[in-house]
Scaffold this motif. Structure first.
Motif, PDB file in Angstrom:
ATOM      1  N   GLU A  99       0.932  -1.115   0.080  1.00 14.80           N
ATOM      2  CA  GLU A  99       0.005  -0.013   0.029  1.00 14.80           C
ATOM      3  C   GLU A  99       0.898   1.239  -0.010  1.00 14.80           C
ATOM      4  O   GLU A  99       0.358   2.330  -0.606  1.00 14.80           O
ATOM      5  CB  GLU A  99      -0.930   0.000   1.087  1.00 14.80           C
ATOM      6  CG  GLU A  99      -2.061  -1.075   1.381  1.00 14.80           C
ATOM      7  CD  GLU A  99      -2.690  -0.957   2.525  1.00 14.80           C
ATOM      8  OE1 GLU A  99      -2.434  -0.109   3.398  1.00 14.80           O
ATOM      9  OE2 GLU A  99      -3.522  -1.966   2.602  1.00 14.80           O
ATOM     10  N   TRP A 100       2.035   1.149   0.521  1.00 10.25           N
ATOM     11  CA  TRP A 100       2.850   2.242   0.886  1.00 10.25           C
ATOM     12  C   TRP A 100       3.432   2.941  -0.697  1.00 10.25           C
ATOM     13  O   TRP A 100       4.068   2.019  -1.484  1.00 10.25           O
ATOM     14  CB  TRP A 100       4.106   1.991   1.645  1.00 10.25           C
ATOM     15  CG  TRP A 100       4.794   3.214   2.057  1.00 10.25           C
ATOM     16  CD1 TRP A 100       5.496   4.349   1.224  1.00 10.25           C
ATOM     17  CD2 TRP A 100       4.502   3.770   3.527  1.00 10.25           C
ATOM     18  NE1 TRP A 100       6.034   5.279   2.445  1.00 10.25           N
ATOM     19  CE2 TRP A 100       5.375   4.777   3.500  1.00 10.25           C
ATOM     20  CE3 TRP A 100       3.906   3.274   4.749  1.00 10.25           C
ATOM     21  CZ2 TRP A 100       5.467   5.542   4.613  1.00 10.25           C
ATOM     22  CZ3 TRP A 100       4.166   3.928   5.860  1.00 10.25           C
ATOM     23  CH2 TRP A 100       4.828   4.962   5.819  1.00 10.25           C
ATOM     24  N   PRO A 101       2.888   3.944  -1.141  1.00  7.28           N
ATOM     25  CA  PRO A 101       3.357   4.596  -2.093  1.00  7.28           C
ATOM     26  C   PRO A 101       5.052   4.795  -2.429  1.00  7.28           C
ATOM     27  O   PRO A 101       5.779   5.003  -1.561  1.00  7.28           O
ATOM     28  CB  PRO A 101       2.767   6.020  -2.435  1.00  7.28           C
ATOM     29  CG  PRO A 101       2.686   6.316  -0.998  1.00  7.28           C
ATOM     30  CD  PRO A 101       2.596   5.235  -0.352  1.00  7.28           C
ATOM     31  N   ARG A 102       5.387   4.841  -3.684  1.00 10.12           N
ATOM     32  CA  ARG A 102       6.928   4.919  -3.907  1.00 10.12           C
ATOM     33  C   ARG A 102       6.891   6.270  -4.730  1.00 10.12           C
ATOM     34  O   ARG A 102       6.048   6.383  -5.738  1.00 10.12           O
ATOM     35  CB  ARG A 102       7.556   3.894  -4.927  1.00 10.12           C
ATOM     36  CG  ARG A 102       7.818   2.546  -4.180  1.00 10.12           C
ATOM     37  CD  ARG A 102       8.474   1.586  -5.129  1.00 10.12           C
ATOM     38  NE  ARG A 102       8.808   0.354  -4.443  1.00 10.12           N
ATOM     39  CZ  ARG A 102       9.229  -0.685  -4.975  1.00 10.12           C
ATOM     40  NH1 ARG A 102       9.446  -0.576  -6.211  1.00 10.12           N
ATOM     41  NH2 ARG A 102       9.493  -1.767  -4.314  1.00 10.12           N
ATOM     42  N   ASP A 103       8.068   6.855  -4.818  1.00  5.07           N
ATOM     43  CA  ASP A 103       8.371   8.078  -5.388  1.00  5.07           C
ATOM     44  C   ASP A 103       9.484   7.867  -6.193  1.00  5.07           C
ATOM     45  O   ASP A 103      10.393   8.080  -5.706  1.00  5.07           O
ATOM     46  CB  ASP A 103       8.440   9.337  -4.444  1.00  5.07           C
ATOM     47  CG  ASP A 103       8.530  10.424  -5.061  1.00  5.07           C
ATOM     48  OD1 ASP A 103       8.397  10.711  -6.373  1.00  5.07           O
ATOM     49  OD2 ASP A 103       8.545  11.639  -4.509  1.00  5.07           O
ATOM     50  N   GLU A 104       9.181   7.753  -7.382  1.00  8.98           N
ATOM     51  CA  GLU A 104      10.469   7.388  -8.451  1.00  8.98           C
ATOM     52  C   GLU A 104      11.135   8.684  -8.551  1.00  8.98           C
ATOM     53  O   GLU A 104      12.503   8.458  -9.143  1.00  8.98           O
ATOM     54  CB  GLU A 104       9.663   7.079  -9.711  1.00  8.98           C
ATOM     55  CG  GLU A 104       8.848   5.766  -9.807  1.00  8.98           C
ATOM     56  CD  GLU A 104       9.714   4.594  -9.146  1.00  8.98           C
ATOM     57  OE1 GLU A 104      10.991   4.491  -9.599  1.00  8.98           O
ATOM     58  OE2 GLU A 104       9.014   3.768  -8.721  1.00  8.98           O
ATOM     59  N   GLY A 105      10.799   9.809  -8.296  1.00  7.71           N
ATOM     60  CA  GLY A 105      11.844  10.879  -8.342  1.00  7.71           C
ATOM     61  C   GLY A 105      12.787  11.091  -7.399  1.00  7.71           C
ATOM     62  O   GLY A 105      13.774  11.785  -7.548  1.00  7.71           O
TER      63      GLY A 105
END
Length: 128
Positions: free
Chosen positions: A15-21
């Motif tokens: 569920e935890w989002p990833r920030d590709e930036g």
């Protein structure tokens, strides 16, 4: 009992989002690595302090569900500096050079372009 804890942490990681930036500085990626190292044997991992494990899970779950954002709403989505959310994301992404280029004035761009030595300026094709 550790099997249910392991499954709960896996669900939280999904569920935890990833920030590709933020390539190497992303909290979601860090969380996944920590869970993988803490539960090396998967469901068979023996937990030395189950209360601390449950407390960590509950804390992370509250952060993931925006519990604190809902409980303590902000008046504005800016900081004391007046920087907007988008500008903060750009600053934290590591693309500071891109932002510097966007914020330069016309005079600064022209002075940099014309102050370069002849070796640095690319040659133009001869006109016919």
């Amino acid at each position: 009992m550790s099997a249910t804890r392991y499954r709960r942490f896996l669900k939280l990681c999904e569920e935890w989002p990833r920030d590709e930036g933020k390539k190497a500085r992303d909290l979601g990626t860090f969380l996944r690595q920590k869970v993988a190292s803490a539960f090396r044997e998967g469901e068979n991992t023996q937990i030395s302090d189950p209360e601390k494990c449950d407390q960590m899970y509950e804390s992370l779950a509250r952060i993931n569900s925006n519990y604190y954002r809902q409980r303590f709403p902000r008046v504005r989505d800016t900081s004391f500096t007046g920087v907007t959310v988008e500008e903060c994301k750009l600053l934290l992404s590591g693309n500071l050079h891109q932002m510097d280029e966007e914020k330069k004035g016309l005079w600064k761009k022209l002075s940099e372009r014309f102050s370069k030595s002849p070796e640095e300026v690319p040659e133009k094709a001869p006109e016919k």
